[in-house]
Scaffold this motif. Structure first.
Motif, PDB file in Angstrom:
ATOM      1  N   HIS A 165      -4.316  11.212  13.930  1.00  0.00           N
ATOM      2  CA  HIS A 165      -3.027  10.483  14.891  1.00  0.00           C
ATOM      3  C   HIS A 165      -3.026   9.290  14.718  1.00  0.00           C
ATOM      4  CE1 HIS A 165      -1.619   9.165  18.714  1.00  0.00           C
ATOM      5  NE2 HIS A 165      -1.689  10.494  18.753  1.00  0.00           N
ATOM      6  N   MET A 166      -1.622   8.903  14.467  1.00  0.00           N
ATOM      7  CA  MET A 166      -1.442   7.193  14.408  1.00  0.00           C
ATOM      8  C   MET A 166      -1.879   6.385  15.633  1.00  0.00           C
ATOM      9  SD  MET A 166       1.734   7.422  17.066  1.00  0.00           S
ATOM     10  CE  MET A 166       2.460   7.199  18.678  1.00  0.00           C
ATOM     11  N   SER A 167      -2.225   6.700  16.317  1.00  0.00           N
ATOM     12  CA  SER A 167      -3.167   5.535  16.684  1.00  0.00           C
ATOM     13  C   SER A 167      -4.507   5.499  16.280  1.00  0.00           C
ATOM     14  CB  SER A 167      -2.805   5.753  18.525  1.00  0.00           C
ATOM     15  OG  SER A 167      -1.517   5.415  18.630  1.00  0.00           O
ATOM     16  N   ASP A 168      -5.083   6.892  16.623  1.00  0.00           N
ATOM     17  CA  ASP A 168      -6.874   6.586  16.667  1.00  0.00           C
ATOM     18  C   ASP A 168      -7.142   6.283  15.037  1.00  0.00           C
ATOM     19  OD1 ASP A 168      -5.363   8.263  18.241  1.00  0.00           O
ATOM     20  OD2 ASP A 168      -7.926   8.340  18.565  1.00  0.00           O
ATOM     21  N   GLN A 169      -6.202   5.933  13.927  1.00  0.00           N
ATOM     22  CA  GLN A 169      -6.553   6.153  11.983  1.00  0.00           C
ATOM     23  C   GLN A 169      -6.919   4.519  12.003  1.00  0.00           C
ATOM     24  OE1 GLN A 169      -3.164   6.159   9.895  1.00  0.00           O
ATOM     25  NE2 GLN A 169      -1.735   5.381  11.524  1.00  0.00           N
ATOM     26  N   TYR A 170      -7.005   3.778  13.316  1.00  0.00           N
ATOM     27  CA  TYR A 170      -7.644   2.449  13.334  1.00  0.00           C
ATOM     28  C   TYR A 170      -9.053   2.301  13.533  1.00  0.00           C
ATOM     29  CZ  TYR A 170      -2.822   2.158  10.274  1.00  0.00           C
ATOM     30  OH  TYR A 170      -2.395   2.420   9.260  1.00  0.00           O
ATOM     31  N   TYR A 171      -9.643   3.428  14.059  1.00  0.00           N
ATOM     32  CA  TYR A 171     -10.302   2.469  15.097  1.00  0.00           C
ATOM     33  C   TYR A 171     -12.343   2.922  14.118  1.00  0.00           C
ATOM     34  CZ  TYR A 171      -7.404   3.147  18.833  1.00  0.00           C
ATOM     35  OH  TYR A 171      -5.951   3.571  20.042  1.00  0.00           O
ATOM     36  N   GLY A 172     -13.094   1.832  13.818  1.00  0.00           N
ATOM     37  CA  GLY A 172     -14.295   1.931  13.608  1.00  0.00           C
ATOM     38  C   GLY A 172     -15.033   3.055  13.738  1.00  0.00           C
ATOM     39  N   TRP A 173     -15.018   3.529  15.388  1.00  0.00           N
ATOM     40  CA  TRP A 173     -15.371   5.500  15.904  1.00  0.00           C
ATOM     41  C   TRP A 173     -14.984   6.335  15.070  1.00  0.00           C
ATOM     42  CZ3 TRP A 173     -14.199   2.293  20.317  1.00  0.00           C
ATOM     43  CH2 TRP A 173     -12.299   2.410  20.888  1.00  0.00           C
ATOM     44  N   TRP A 174     -13.546   5.963  14.631  1.00  0.00           N
ATOM     45  CA  TRP A 174     -14.153   7.525  14.150  1.00  0.00           C
ATOM     46  C   TRP A 174     -13.567   7.324  12.222  1.00  0.00           C
ATOM     47  CZ3 TRP A 174     -13.967  11.012  17.956  1.00  0.00           C
ATOM     48  CH2 TRP A 174     -13.145  10.420  19.094  1.00  0.00           C
ATOM     49  N   SER A 175     -13.873   6.228  11.661  1.00  0.00           N
ATOM     50  CA  SER A 175     -14.398   6.243  10.413  1.00  0.00           C
ATOM     51  C   SER A 175     -15.214   6.984   9.867  1.00  0.00           C
ATOM     52  CB  SER A 175     -15.116   4.608  10.367  1.00  0.00           C
ATOM     53  OG  SER A 175     -15.999   4.761  10.280  1.00  0.00           O
ATOM     54  N   ARG A 176     -15.015   7.410   8.532  1.00  0.00           N
ATOM     55  CA  ARG A 176     -15.747   8.057   7.762  1.00  0.00           C
ATOM     56  C   ARG A 176     -15.939   7.297   6.184  1.00  0.00           C
ATOM     57  NH1 ARG A 176     -13.118  13.804   6.796  1.00  0.00           N
ATOM     58  NH2 ARG A 176     -11.186  12.650   6.500  1.00  0.00           N
ATOM     59  N   PRO A 177     -17.716   7.610   6.181  1.00  0.00           N
ATOM     60  CA  PRO A 177     -18.525   6.025   4.873  1.00  0.00           C
ATOM     61  C   PRO A 177     -17.930   6.842   4.331  1.00  0.00           C
ATOM     62  CG  PRO A 177     -19.668   7.994   5.442  1.00  0.00           C
ATOM     63  CD  PRO A 177     -18.318   8.119   6.672  1.00  0.00           C
ATOM     64  N   GLY A 178     -17.995   5.439   3.013  1.00  0.00           N
ATOM     65  CA  GLY A 178     -17.135   5.610   1.532  1.00  0.00           C
ATOM     66  C   GLY A 178     -16.376   4.495   1.470  1.00  0.00           C
ATOM     67  N   GLY A 179     -16.574   4.137   0.281  1.00  0.00           N
ATOM     68  CA  GLY A 179     -15.089   3.464  -0.599  1.00  0.00           C
ATOM     69  C   GLY A 179     -15.524   1.996  -0.716  1.00  0.00           C
ATOM     70  N   GLY A 180     -14.324   1.415  -1.240  1.00  0.00           N
ATOM     71  CA  GLY A 180     -14.627  -0.287  -1.586  1.00  0.00           C
ATOM     72  C   GLY A 180     -13.095  -1.157  -1.060  1.00  0.00           C
ATOM     73  N   ILE A 181     -13.041  -1.935  -2.147  1.00  0.00           N
ATOM     74  CA  ILE A 181     -11.939  -2.990  -2.656  1.00  0.00           C
ATOM     75  C   ILE A 181     -11.909  -3.252  -3.743  1.00  0.00           C
ATOM     76  CG2 ILE A 181     -10.382  -4.754  -2.324  1.00  0.00           C
ATOM     77  CD1 ILE A 181     -10.600  -3.029   0.600  1.00  0.00           C
ATOM     78  N   TYR A 182     -11.060  -2.677  -4.834  1.00  0.00           N
ATOM     79  CA  TYR A 182     -11.048  -2.159  -6.211  1.00  0.00           C
ATOM     80  C   TYR A 182      -9.727  -2.830  -7.042  1.00  0.00           C
ATOM     81  CZ  TYR A 182     -14.603   1.253  -5.772  1.00  0.00           C
ATOM     82  OH  TYR A 182     -16.516   2.034  -6.014  1.00  0.00           O
ATOM     83  N   LEU A 183     -10.621  -3.200  -8.381  1.00  0.00           N
ATOM     84  CA  LEU A 183      -9.638  -3.350  -8.683  1.00  0.00           C
ATOM     85  C   LEU A 183      -9.446  -2.129 -10.408  1.00  0.00           C
ATOM     86  CD1 LEU A 183     -10.147  -7.108  -9.639  1.00  0.00           C
ATOM     87  CD2 LEU A 183      -8.130  -5.930  -8.610  1.00  0.00           C
ATOM     88  N   LEU A 184      -7.803  -2.049 -10.344  1.00  0.00           N
ATOM     89  CA  LEU A 184      -7.789  -0.811 -11.396  1.00  0.00           C
ATOM     90  C   LEU A 184      -7.119  -1.831 -12.756  1.00  0.00           C
ATOM     91  CD1 LEU A 184      -7.444   2.757 -12.716  1.00  0.00           C
ATOM     92  CD2 LEU A 184      -5.108   1.446 -11.201  1.00  0.00           C
ATOM     93  N   ARG A 185      -7.635  -2.316 -13.506  1.00  0.00           N
ATOM     94  CA  ARG A 185      -7.225  -2.957 -14.847  1.00  0.00           C
ATOM     95  C   ARG A 185      -6.601  -1.517 -15.683  1.00  0.00           C
ATOM     96  NH1 ARG A 185      -9.085  -8.309 -14.179  1.00  0.00           N
ATOM     97  NH2 ARG A 185     -10.605  -8.375 -12.669  1.00  0.00           N
ATOM     98  N   ASN A 186      -6.079  -2.119 -16.894  1.00  0.00           N
ATOM     99  CA  ASN A 186      -5.258  -1.609 -17.969  1.00  0.00           C
ATOM    100  C   ASN A 186      -4.623   0.157 -17.914  1.00  0.00           C
ATOM    101  OD1 ASN A 186      -6.837  -3.145 -19.659  1.00  0.00           O
ATOM    102  ND2 ASN A 186      -8.514  -1.141 -21.048  1.00  0.00           N
ATOM    103  N   PHE A 187      -3.841   0.207 -16.215  1.00  0.00           N
ATOM    104  CA  PHE A 187      -3.844   1.197 -16.040  1.00  0.00           C
ATOM    105  C   PHE A 187      -2.591   1.623 -16.381  1.00  0.00           C
ATOM    106  CE2 PHE A 187      -0.862  -2.324 -14.386  1.00  0.00           C
ATOM    107  CZ  PHE A 187       0.419  -1.782 -14.052  1.00  0.00           C
ATOM    108  N   LYS A 188      -1.768   1.144 -17.798  1.00  0.00           N
ATOM    109  CA  LYS A 188      -1.263   1.311 -18.236  1.00  0.00           C
ATOM    110  C   LYS A 188      -1.031   2.183 -19.519  1.00  0.00           C
ATOM    111  CE  LYS A 188       1.692  -3.118 -17.192  1.00  0.00           C
ATOM    112  NZ  LYS A 188       2.242  -3.711 -18.279  1.00  0.00           N
TER     113      LYS A 188
END
Lengths: 622, 947
Positions: free
Chosen positions: B283-306
């Motif tokens: 849902h456009m509103s609910d997508q940003y609540y912590g209680w609906w979050s699902r775990p995993g991931g992180g903030i990443y850098l992608l290098r050499n992408f070309k």
């Protein structure tokens, strides 16, 4: 460029770099006018602050010659055969220099009036029309005798002129309106001079709020004229800039046959002002108009037939034509307020960072050439190319701007303003004087509009603003950036603008005779200083101000009863009208006679008409 | 419906079977395989899109034997007598089981298959019934153990297996599996199937069929027709049969990719992105609540992408050891620091029945804003408390703007309300008006700003509905989306707005009345252009959909200002559901963008999206879509080029937060934009405040007639001068709307969106409903600007807060009830009961159109049309205001004003959501006395009137 010039420039540039302390004034060019030779291989570039005209070869893209001028060359007119160039060199006593282009030599000088500019050759080649800006007149110069044979008065500060191909009419742009400012309708006009009759046959009123008119150009077929100017929404408090709330930029179209305004279109976009429209040119086929934006450093390229067709389609009130209710403009009267009218009819091209302050433009074939005042560059854009990419060409050495020069640039730069709606010069003109309008700024509350003041001597004559709400000009400059540009700028921006203001020199009055007071003004000087009249009690000293607030009986219906007004300096007051805090007086005579109830503003009621004449003449000579 | 998922699953399967290292470099061979698989996926999607328009019964029936089970229908007949589906096993074989996966997305649909018959045949002519189900509803995918219904058959050999329903109905199953004697696998898998009819829900399932690779190749060549390098491929293609063209297609794509990656716009070497699992509630509103979050991931850098060996590097693994979710990062203008949001994932929290009670939700289960250096060092948490804070962006002046549920229930919003959330970490939220409950509170989040260290928190918008996805425009303003539904349909109006960083001058950019798309989300200004890219997204969906280029210069509504960059992808929901979605565009030019893209299908509201649907792509509006990165197990989203960007100008602010909490409006001519009124016809403006909703249940309490009425408090009226101008003081930080009133106090025009001012601000506007393309016309100084700003004259008693029982009932009691009771001698009067408790319904139903009709019609219409507001159209008011009165009862102007006020505020029963909020409104009225003028009309309803 001639070798010696190159060396000289190089030496000057080095001097600037090597000696930061005692830097000599750098030799800026400040290109301000362009003329193209008939074949289009040569451009003449008038360099306002270098007192020279450059000859630019468009093939090699190099300067081939440089011709020295006796004063600031503000205008160029080239004969159709390309052999003779007329250069208006502006000064209190201007000269029109006649240049033999083959030899690149000045062959004669013709005397002209105060700040001569915008020379136009009559189609028969016999007459040169010159705007003597501060004489408020157009001079007819007979080229055979090299003498001014006629002077035609126009309302105020003629700054540009264009002749119809049939030689019938000269359209003259009045920079600022000549009336009072405290009325509902305040607008500059285009004066039409009937050349055969030698007089103004019509003043075409531009829409309410039109001011700072820059250039008028007639189409090659002689059917239309286009005028670049500002359209100021001066009736409204300056609460915000969004959607052109304060100043908008406009082009007015004139039907030459009827001598009537067709309409005025805005050059801004809904969310992006196109401040300080300046120079205009038509393509040879009359299908394209180009307009420079000196404030946002852009070029507008307008499809003229499409614009004309769109204007013609609009229903006029009372007509049976179908109205398009989805358009912002439903009738012709809506157009001057429609920020989307030009969508699809106009290309807006940003110049390169190296090109700032485009103040002249010519169209040669499909190529547009612009002269950029602040960066000493030309821009060339090929409109026929698949992508109209502007190319920057340096005219001289790239020089760091001095603080003063940078201040002048920033003062004229709308990119320091929110969405590019205006620059400081949008209310004070490009030389920091006036626009002739009242503005309702928020610094003293809403509902009490006051005239824009000249900024000459602003730093020497605290306090600032009519009610003295800023203790001095340093404070006012910073407040102006915040409250009129609506942005936060680094301190050096205000510092540079301070230095620019402090560098401003008064222009000698056109009322002076050979630089001296006329006999009438000399008599007026005594009255001015006399205890009985008492002008000098407040307008004292060399700056003619006591820098205090006074009640001179001018508290108006929109003022607070206890309001007291700053005593303005009278230096250069000949060009800063309309007068008094709310612009109610068109002339100094009105100030002294009409607006001086109970002699609260000097004891003038007992003066004879002749004495009034003398007093007014003196004040106008300051 | 499922074929595309099969392809996507196969593609992702390829990913999972390969080796991804942690700080991973991808081996070139493997990477080329992935990229190639992506090209094939794109070609298949493209072909599916083309065939979808002309689906045969065979095409749709294939979905019943395609090996995909997901709880939805795999095939779907039309409604008919005895609908059937069958599969051809290819040869007669002895059967042991038939397994049926029913659709399980809703019970009503599943119930249709409860009496299915199983028919077998060797020749598809002679059938015999092997089984009939007993009417018990069965499911499949959504069963706890994901199990189908198993029908055992004995002594049965068949080549054709048919499922048929008795009676007139639809047949739609997820999957049918056939198990042969002695064999383990599904004998029906990918075997040709057919069904009795196709329907609007039918989809071409073309698995196993060869694509027309020739056509696919031609498309690539056509796209690149101006590029010389493709000429050779074109002549090669001419000689190839369609089926053999696949290698050529791949070569064409390879060439296209090489050229795309050489684009000079890619003047950066790394891409910042986020790996995340989309929230579990679609849902456009609910997508940003912590209680609906699902775990995993992180903030990443992608290098050499070309290159053929992209490298990923996780910036957050070292710091975040607990399971959690990361949201949408931002990069500083100097490309040295990043902002992002993170929450800890609590597996049981989504199921928590009472999320209203913040004691049940741990603080770190809310998203909070973090900053860190791009090298992974210097992590710092900037926000705290039991509020979701996310989508932070750097502002030019060093502050940051972000979204937060901290707006809370305050009527007057600003620095004080924000500071309260620092003092108290668990203040209650305010909620959406149109849905939710204690297990799914839909808490409103709006724009906030704060210093770089998290101090000086400010709620810059008092808006009482959602605001989304801010970005800083090159002019220094904040572009964002907001959901404006004052007295209108809640569905389609998620439009694009702009606001200054100090919270002044909120103004429409696009789509206040435009219904397609629903959501103009993720706006970003395009460098070197005056245009804006946004994601056209659906209401009951996460932010993803179709990419749109907006030219604000053209206008602010409808189709004219927008260009679809992905015309094959419909605007989600309003136009249908795409198979693959675009999201998170980062513009490099008008035509070239970094995006997230992936096959996500139409997950319905509240359900979970795939964990790994999205990958990172280089998108070109000419049709190029080149994979830059995709993780096998988790979505990759929000790409940002790692390079310094120009800092927009910092805008000057004249807001005086410490001064009086009020501002002013100056309207130059209210008649501008109105076509039926002349200047001077409008005498006053009614100023209505919109208090936020304080509890999450839809239509509880029942405020009025539309089920999701806004809170309303009529602050009163202000005068309009003869020239149409108005200048008046209002409380700052309060969401307001205005109504233009005629001489009788009736609204001629009403606003359907909210506005506000900040402390010390004067906001000017041209008129009511003037064109957004216009500047104010130069005419004369507005008369109102030449005098002091007006105070608000409060409306009748019972209008602030709005209460029918105090506004209208006293008049009824005094004037009407003596005749209009159920016990009245007058039979006519007795039918029209106006006694307390019954009068509201009686009045709402009175007349044709009734108030209810008028309000609901206007609600659906969404646009205010002048002259169509309730009081002007009310037969009730006409009756009451008649010169001779009604049966001798003549109401005073003050009494009539009560009816007018009530009718024009859409006849609500109440305007506050709780007694506490009502008390708040009373308190503010006491606090704001300086803003208020003495009322013109007496407060008490008049008692007389009868001769």
């Amino acid at each position: 460029m001639k070798t010696e010039n190159v060396l000289l420039r190089l030496a000057l540039a080095l001097a600037v770099v090597s000696s930061a302390l005692a830097a000599p004034t750098p030799n800026y060019l400040s290109p301000t006018a362009l003329a193209a030779a008939p074949a289009g291989h040569t451009l003449y570039v008038a360099c306002a602050t270098a007192n020279e005209v450059m000859v630019f070869d468009t093939d090699s893209r190099k300067i081939s010659r440089t011709i020295a001028m006796p004063a600031s060359p503000l205008g160029l007119a080239l004969t159709p055969d390309g052999k003779t160039l007329y250069v208006t060199c502006a000064a209190p006593e201007s000269e029109v220099c006649v240049v033999d282009t083959a030899k690149a030599k000045m062959i004669a000088k013709i005397p002209a009036g105060h700040t001569a500019m915008a020379p136009v050759l009559g189609p028969d080649g016999k007459t040169l029309f010159v705007c003597n800006r501060f004489n408020n007149e157009v001079a007819f110069i007979d080229l055979a005798s090299r003498k001014t044979t006629k002077r035609v008065s126009v309302p105020r500060e003629p700054i540009s002129a264009a002749v119809t191909p049939d030689g019938k009419f000269l359209f003259v742009a009045n920079h600022i309106h000549a009336g009072r400012a405290d009325v509902d309708v305040v607008a500059s006009s285009i004066s039409v001079i009937d050349l055969a009759g030698g007089k103004v046959c019509k003043d075409i009123a531009l829409p309410n709020g039109s001011t700072l008119v820059r250039e008028v150009r007639v189409s090659p077929d002689g059917k239309h004229a286009v005028v670049a100017h500002q359209l100021s929404r001066f009736h409204l408090p300056t609460t915000q800039l969004e959607r052109g709330w304060v100043n908008t930029s406009a082009a007015s179209l004139i039907d030459v046959a009827d001598l009537k305004l067709i309409n005025t279109v805005l050059l801004d976009n809904i969310d992006a002002g196109a401040a300080n429209p300046w120079a205009v040119a038509w393509s040879a086929d009359g299908k394209t108009i180009v307009i420079t934006h000196a404030g946002t450093h852009e070029l507008s390229v307008v499809d003229f037939p499409a614009l004309l067709a769109k204007l013609e389609k609009l229903a006029v009130p009372g007509s049976a034509r179908k109205v398009d209710y989805t358009a912002a403009s439903r009738t012709a009267a809506d157009v001057p307020n429609d920020l989307s009218f030009l969508v699809g009819l106009r290309q807006r091209i940003k110049l390169a960072e190296a090109d700032r302050g485009p103040r002249a433009v010519v169209l040669v074939g499909s190529r547009v050439w612009l002269a950029n005042y602040f960066t000493d560059t030309l821009t060339v854009i090929d409109l026929a190319a698949p992508r109209s990419t502007p190319e920057s060409l340096a005219l001289g050495f790239r020089q760091e701007m001095t603080l003063v020069r940078r201040g002048e640039f920033l003062f004229n730069d709308a990119t320091i303003c929110f969405q590019g709606w205006q620059s400081c010069s949008s209310c004070h003109s490009s030389d920091a004087r006036v626009d002739g309008l009242n503005w309702d700024n928020l610094n003293d509350g809403i509902g009490n509009p006051k005239s824009a003041k000249s900024l000459l001597l602003a730093h020497s004559t605290p306090p600032s603003m009519w009610l003295g709400v800023r203790s001095n000009a340093y404070v006012a400059v910073r407040a102006g950036i915040r409250n009129s540009m609506f942005t936060v700028q680094p301190p050096e921006v205000a510092n540079a603008i301070d230095d620019y203001f402090k560098s401003l020199q008064p222009i000698p009055s056109p009322h002076l005779v050979k630089g001296k007071l006329s006999p009438a003004a000399a008599r007026g000087k005594k009255l001015f200083a006399s205890d009985t009249v008492g002008c000098a009690d407040c307008h004292k000293g060399t700056l003619h101000t006591d820098m205090k607030l006074h009640d001179v009986g001018t508290v108006g219906k929109f003022d607070q009863p206890r309001d007291r007004f700053d005593t303005p300096s009278l230096v250069e007051v000949w060009r800063s009208g309309p007068y008094l805090h709310d612009g109610r007086a068109t002339t100094i005579r009105d100030v002294v006679i009409k607006c001086n109830k109970d002699d609260q503003h000097g004891n003038t009621s007992k003066l004879t008409p002749a004495q009034i004449d003398d007093l007014v003449e003196f004040v106008l000579s300051l | 419906m499922k074929t595309i998922q099969v392809i996507a699953a196969a593609f992702l399967g390829l990913l999972t079977t390969q080796r991804f290292l942690v700080a991973a470099t991808v081996s070139p061979d493997y990477w080329r395989e992935i990229v190639q698989a992506d090209w094939l996926l794109q070609a298949r999607l493209d072909a599916e899109g083309e065939h979808a328009a002309n689906v045969t019964t065979h095409d749709d029936a294939a979905g019943g034997s395609d090996g995909v089970t997901n709880g939805k229908w795999g095939f779907h007949t039309g409604e008919q007598e005895n609908p059937w589906w069958q599969v051809d096993l290819g040869e007669v074989m002895p059967l042991s089981q038939v397994r049926l996966w029913n659709r399980s997305d809703n019970e009503g649909s599943a119930r249709r298959a409860a009496r299915f018959r199983l028919l077998l045949s060797e020749d598809a002519k002679n059938w015999h019934q092997a089984y009939q189900h007993d009417g018990t509803v069965f499911f499949g995918y959504h069963m706890p153990d994901r199990s189908p219904l198993v029908v055992r058959v004995t002594n049965a050999a068949a080549r054709f297996v048919r499922i048929q329903l008795p009676g007139k109905t639809f047949l739609h199953l997820d999957e049918v599996e056939v198990i042969a004697v002695g064999k383990g696998g599904n004998a029906a898998l990918n075997k040709p199937a057919n069904q009795s009819s196709a329907s609007q829900w039918s989809v071409a399932h073309r698995v196993g069929k060869d694509l027309d690779w020739r056509q696919a190749t031609t498309k690539v060549l056509e796209r690149n027709r101006d590029v010389a390098a493709f000429a050779a491929l074109k002549s090669e293609l001419a000689d190839l049969p369609a089926a053999s063209a696949q290698p050529l297609y791949l070569r064409a794509r390879q060439l296209q990719r090489q050229l795309a990656l050489k684009d000079p716009l890619l003047d950066f070497d790394a891409i910042l992105f986020t790996k995340r699992v989309p929230g579990s509630f679609n849902h456009m509103s609910d997508q940003y609540y912590g209680w609906w979050s699902r775990p995993g991931g992180g903030i990443y850098l992608l290098r050499n992408f070309k290159s053929d060996a992209p490298i990923t590097e996780c910036l957050t693994d070292a710091h975040f050891k607990e399971p959690g979710s990361f949201l949408r990062p931002a990069l500083s203008y100097d490309a040295k620091t990043i902002l992002f949001a993170w929450c800890k994932h609590y597996p049981q929290l989504a199921k928590e029945k009472d999320k209203l009670n913040k004691a049940n939700v741990p603080e770190d289960a809310f998203y909070h804003i973090f900053e860190m250096n791009l090298d992974g060092s210097g992590l710092r948490q900037l926000t705290h408390g039991k509020y979701d804070d996310f989508d932070a962006r750097y502002l030019p002046d060093g502050r940051m703007v972000f979204l937060s549920t901290r707006r809370g229930q305050a009527v007057q919003v600003g620095k004080r309300s924000a500071a309260a959330t620092l003092a108290q970490p668990d203040l209650p939220d305010c909620y959406v008006r149109c849905g939710g409950d204690a297990s799914r509170p839909v808490a409103v989040y709006t724009l906030h700003t704060m210093n770089a260290d998290g101090s000086d928190l400010t709620a810059i918008s008092p808006f009482e509905m959602f605001e989304w996805e801010p970005s800083v425009a090159p002019d220094g303003t904040i572009l964002y989306s907001r959901w404006d539904y004052v007295d209108r349909d809640n569905m389609p109006y998620m439009s694009l707005w702009s606001i200054n960083p100090d919270g002044t001058n909120a103004r429409l950019v696009y789509g206040n009345y435009t219904q397609a798309p629903h959501c103009t989300f993720e706006p970003r200004a395009i460098p070197g252009s005056r245009k804006i890219i946004f994601t056209a997204s659906g209401h009951h969906s996460h932010t993803m959909g179709s990419l749109v280029l907006l030219d604000p210069a053209i206008g602010s509504e409808g189709k004219a200002p927008i260009t679809r960059l992905t015309p094959d992808t419909p605007f989600p929901e309003i136009e249908g559901w795409p198979a693959a979605f675009y999201a998170n565009p980062w513009p490099l030019s008008e035509r070239t963008h970094l995006v997230a893209w992936g096959v996500e299908q139409n997950v319905i509201e509240g359900r979970t999206r795939p964990v790994n649907g999205m990958g990172l792509y280089l998108f070109n509006a000419g049709g190029g879509l080149e994979l830059l990165y995709r993780a096998p197990d988790i979505s990759s989203m929000y790409p940002i080029p790692v390079k310094a960007q120009p800092t927009p100008p910092a805008l000057a602010s004249t807001v005086n937060w410490d001064g009086p909490q009020e501002g002013k409006f100056l309207i130059s001519d209210v008649s501008r934009g109105l076509s039926t009124v002349k200047p001077g016809d409008i005498k006053a403006l009614r100023v209505v405040a919109i208090p936020a909703k304080t509890q999450p249940w839809m239509n509880q309490p029942v405020l009025g007639l539309t089920r999701d009425d806004p809170g309303k408090a009529v602050l009163g009226t202000v005068p309009v001068e003869a020239d149409g101008s108005a200048y008046f003081r209002v409380p700052s930080g309060v969401a307001l709307f205005f109504q233009a009133l005629d001489a009788e106090g009736r609204a001629v025009q009403t606003m359907r969106s909210a506005t506000h001012v900040q402390p010390g601000q004067t906001l000017s506007c041209t008129g009511c409903h003037d064109s957004r393309k216009d500047t104010p016309p130069p005419a004369r100084a507005p008369l109102a600007s030449l005098r002091a700003a007006s105070r608000i004259t409060p409306g009748p008693d019972g209008s602030w807060p709005l209460r029918f029982d105090k506004l209208i009932q006293p008049v009824l009691d005094a004037q009407c009830v003596r005749c209009h009771t159920a016990k009245s001698d007058d039979a006519q009067a007795a039918k029209f009961v106006l006694s307390p408790g019954r009068s509201y319904e009686t009045l709402a139903a009175h007349g044709k159109p009734s108030l209810r009709d008028t309000v609901l019609a206007a609600y659906r219409e969404g646009v205010s049309t002048e002259g169509r507001n309730p009081a002007l159209r009310s037969s009730l008011l006409a009756l009451l205001a008649a010169p001779d009165g009604h049966h001798g009862v003549k109401l005073t102007r003050a009494d009539l004003d009560r009816f007018t006020t009530w009718l024009d505020t859409y006849g609500q029963r109440a305007g506050a959501f709780s007694p506490e909020q009502e008390e708040d409104l009373h308190r503010l009225r006491r606090e704001w006395t300086d803003l208020l003028a003495t009322p013109i009309f007496s407060q008490a309803p008049s008692a007389g009137g009868r001769p």
